[in-house]
Scaffold this motif. Structure first.
Motif, PDB file in Angstrom:
ATOM      1  N   ILE A   1       0.238   9.366 -13.693  1.00 41.14           N
ATOM      2  CA  ILE A   1      -0.132  10.778 -13.607  1.00 41.14           C
ATOM      3  C   ILE A   1       1.095  11.637 -13.916  1.00 41.14           C
ATOM      4  N   THR A   2       0.935  12.542 -14.854  1.00 39.90           N
ATOM      5  CA  THR A   2       2.065  13.364 -15.286  1.00 39.90           C
ATOM      6  C   THR A   2       1.857  14.857 -15.063  1.00 39.90           C
ATOM      7  N   HIS A   3       0.604  15.301 -14.991  1.00 37.69           N
ATOM      8  CA  HIS A   3       0.328  16.735 -14.931  1.00 37.69           C
ATOM      9  C   HIS A   3      -0.761  17.053 -13.912  1.00 37.69           C
ATOM     10  N   ILE A   4      -0.707  18.283 -13.406  1.00 33.74           N
ATOM     11  CA  ILE A   4      -1.805  18.900 -12.659  1.00 33.74           C
ATOM     12  C   ILE A   4      -2.181  20.173 -13.408  1.00 33.74           C
ATOM     13  N   LEU A   5      -3.436  20.252 -13.837  1.00 32.36           N
ATOM     14  CA  LEU A   5      -3.931  21.445 -14.508  1.00 32.36           C
ATOM     15  C   LEU A   5      -4.725  22.264 -13.492  1.00 32.36           C
ATOM     16  N   LEU A   6      -4.242  23.437 -13.156  1.00 29.34           N
ATOM     17  CA  LEU A   6      -4.904  24.288 -12.178  1.00 29.34           C
ATOM     18  C   LEU A   6      -5.832  25.274 -12.872  1.00 29.34           C
ATOM     19  N   THR A   7      -7.053  25.395 -12.339  1.00 30.60           N
ATOM     20  CA  THR A   7      -7.971  26.393 -12.876  1.00 30.60           C
ATOM     21  C   THR A   7      -7.622  27.785 -12.377  1.00 30.60           C
ATOM     22  N   HIS A   8      -7.223  27.884 -11.098  1.00 29.30           N
ATOM     23  CA  HIS A   8      -6.784  29.161 -10.531  1.00 29.30           C
ATOM     24  C   HIS A   8      -6.000  28.853  -9.256  1.00 29.30           C
ATOM     25  N   VAL A   9      -5.530  29.897  -8.583  1.00 31.78           N
ATOM     26  CA  VAL A   9      -4.554  29.656  -7.519  1.00 31.78           C
ATOM     27  C   VAL A   9      -5.064  30.004  -6.124  1.00 31.78           C
ATOM     28  N   HIS A  10      -6.371  29.959  -5.903  1.00 28.98           N
ATOM     29  CA  HIS A  10      -6.870  30.069  -4.537  1.00 28.98           C
ATOM     30  C   HIS A  10      -6.451  28.836  -3.743  1.00 28.98           C
ATOM     31  N   GLY A  11      -6.383  28.996  -2.418  1.00 28.28           N
ATOM     32  CA  GLY A  11      -5.807  27.958  -1.571  1.00 28.28           C
ATOM     33  C   GLY A  11      -6.445  26.596  -1.716  1.00 28.28           C
ATOM     34  N   ASP A  12      -7.766  26.525  -1.823  1.00 29.81           N
ATOM     35  CA  ASP A  12      -8.442  25.232  -1.869  1.00 29.81           C
ATOM     36  C   ASP A  12      -8.230  24.501  -3.181  1.00 29.81           C
ATOM     37  N   HIS A  13      -7.727  25.202  -4.189  1.00 31.57           N
ATOM     38  CA  HIS A  13      -7.482  24.599  -5.496  1.00 31.57           C
ATOM     39  C   HIS A  13      -5.995  24.336  -5.759  1.00 31.57           C
ATOM     40  N   ALA A  14      -5.130  25.128  -5.151  1.00 29.42           N
ATOM     41  CA  ALA A  14      -3.728  25.100  -5.568  1.00 29.42           C
ATOM     42  C   ALA A  14      -2.710  24.906  -4.457  1.00 29.42           C
ATOM     43  N   ALA A  15      -3.102  25.053  -3.195  1.00 31.30           N
ATOM     44  CA  ALA A  15      -2.113  24.920  -2.126  1.00 31.30           C
ATOM     45  C   ALA A  15      -1.564  23.495  -2.027  1.00 31.30           C
ATOM     46  N   GLY A  16      -2.290  22.534  -2.558  1.00 31.81           N
ATOM     47  CA  GLY A  16      -1.807  21.149  -2.549  1.00 31.81           C
ATOM     48  C   GLY A  16      -0.859  20.814  -3.684  1.00 31.81           C
ATOM     49  N   ALA A  17      -0.674  21.741  -4.618  1.00 31.75           N
ATOM     50  CA  ALA A  17       0.124  21.436  -5.809  1.00 31.75           C
ATOM     51  C   ALA A  17       1.566  21.100  -5.452  1.00 31.75           C
ATOM     52  N   PHE A  18       2.150  21.830  -4.499  1.00 28.62           N
ATOM     53  CA  PHE A  18       3.554  21.604  -4.169  1.00 28.62           C
ATOM     54  C   PHE A  18       3.781  20.183  -3.672  1.00 28.62           C
ATOM     55  N   TYR A  19       2.915  19.677  -2.843  1.00 27.20           N
ATOM     56  CA  TYR A  19       3.101  18.324  -2.315  1.00 27.20           C
ATOM     57  C   TYR A  19       3.196  17.315  -3.454  1.00 27.20           C
ATOM     58  N   PHE A  20       2.288  17.366  -4.392  1.00 26.49           N
ATOM     59  CA  PHE A  20       2.283  16.399  -5.490  1.00 26.49           C
ATOM     60  C   PHE A  20       3.464  16.609  -6.430  1.00 26.49           C
ATOM     61  N   GLN A  21       3.800  17.871  -6.662  1.00 26.24           N
ATOM     62  CA  GLN A  21       4.948  18.161  -7.533  1.00 26.24           C
ATOM     63  C   GLN A  21       6.232  17.698  -6.887  1.00 26.24           C
ATOM     64  N   ASN A  22       6.385  17.999  -5.621  1.00 25.50           N
ATOM     65  CA  ASN A  22       7.621  17.677  -4.915  1.00 25.50           C
ATOM     66  C   ASN A  22       7.774  16.183  -4.660  1.00 25.50           C
ATOM     67  N   THR A  23       6.670  15.498  -4.410  1.00 19.18           N
ATOM     68  CA  THR A  23       6.719  14.083  -4.062  1.00 19.18           C
ATOM     69  C   THR A  23       6.767  13.187  -5.288  1.00 19.18           C
ATOM     70  N   TYR A  24       6.020  13.553  -6.320  1.00 18.57           N
ATOM     71  CA  TYR A  24       5.868  12.660  -7.474  1.00 18.57           C
ATOM     72  C   TYR A  24       6.382  13.261  -8.781  1.00 18.57           C
ATOM     73  N   GLY A  25       6.736  14.531  -8.755  1.00 18.65           N
ATOM     74  CA  GLY A  25       7.248  15.154  -9.969  1.00 18.65           C
ATOM     75  C   GLY A  25       6.190  15.505 -10.992  1.00 18.65           C
ATOM     76  N   TRP A  26       4.922  15.550 -10.585  1.00 17.36           N
ATOM     77  CA  TRP A  26       3.866  15.900 -11.525  1.00 17.36           C
ATOM     78  C   TRP A  26       4.021  17.350 -11.962  1.00 17.36           C
ATOM     79  N   LYS A  27       3.879  17.593 -13.248  1.00 21.97           N
ATOM     80  CA  LYS A  27       4.099  18.916 -13.819  1.00 21.97           C
ATOM     81  C   LYS A  27       2.883  19.798 -13.584  1.00 21.97           C
TER      82      LYS A  27
END
Length: 245
Positions: free
Chosen positions: A64-90
């Motif tokens: 897994i290399t990327h996370i594509l976000l549709t928008h930035v409401h909490g239920d869609h995007a608040a988890g992005a930091f964990y995956f980015q910070n832990t695994y480096g996903w873009k």
């Protein structure tokens, strides 16, 4: 949950299959060959549940290399930091919404308003998340063997995009919160939810004759999704409002 040969549902909350935390949206995993991507990141309350579902898919986390976000409401995007910070996903998000995610802007993401409304708990965490790239209408993202076309779809929120994936003549749409099975939409009393923008976005999607629909909540549609989009479009054409999810 395997949807097709290279598509999995790995997260889902209270309006869907409840595969992970109740505050998660539908999170999709797309196998792009040498790489893989997540569509949306969930709410970040129990990311381990999403990781467990990914592992069950058989796709290694290192692909897994990327996370594509549709928008930035909490239920869609608040988890992005964990995956980015832990695994480096873009993390990829619309150009308009990128600063709101990078700053963890609780007003622009409507988080403060949602907390006041009781949608999220008072201690719901939405950490600021670095953005690796931004997209705008008409962009094409080539990840592994898959190309995603970006479609600007405001209405539910500003900075909302959908991702169109064409495979073997079949058009599949990751629609976030702009359209759902049954021709339903999500109108909310938030600063950036605009009925006229919503109607224009639905009209545009109606013109694409989408085959498969993978929305941010509720059931997905593998065939004849255009009929469901048409239901919402016809409501707007008659100056009516489609049913709310």
């Amino acid at each position: 949950m395997k949807i097709s040969d290279n598509l999995y549902l790995v997260g889902s909350g209270q309006f869907g299959m409840q595969l992970s935390d109740l505050k998660d949206c539908n999170v999709y995993l797309v196998d792009c060959g040498e790489e893989a991507v997540l569509i949306d990141a969930g709410g970040g309350v129990r990311p381990q549940a999403i990781l467990s579902n990914i592992e069950q898919s058989g796709i290694p986390l290192e692909r897994i290399t990327h996370i594509l976000l549709t928008h930035v409401h909490g239920d869609h995007a608040a988890g992005a930091f964990y995956f980015q910070n832990t695994y480096g996903w873009k993390v990829i998000v619309s150009e308009e919404a990128a600063p709101w995610l990078e700053q963890g802007d609780r007003d622009k993401t409507s988080l403060n308003q949602a907390i006041e409304a009781g949608v999220y708990a008072r201690d719901f965490s939405y950490p600021a998340c670095p953005v690796a790239g931004t997209v705008q209408d008409g962009d094409e993202l080539r990840i592994g063997s898959v190309t995603f076309r970006v479609i600007d779809t405001p209405g539910h929120s500003r900075g909302h995009v959908s991702y169109l994936w064409e495979k073997e003549g079949k058009q599949s749409l990751f629609s976030g919160d702009v359209i759902f099975a049954g021709g339903k939409i999500v109108l909310q009393n938030t600063w950036d939810c605009v009925i006229q923008d919503y109607a224009r976005s639905i009209a545009r999607l109606h013109g694409l004759k989408i085959d498969a629909l993978y929305p941010g909540h509720g059931p997905f549609l593998n065939t004849q999704a255009w009929k469901h989009i048409e239901m919402a479009h016809e409501k707007f054409v008659r100056l009516d409002i489609p049913p709310n999810l």
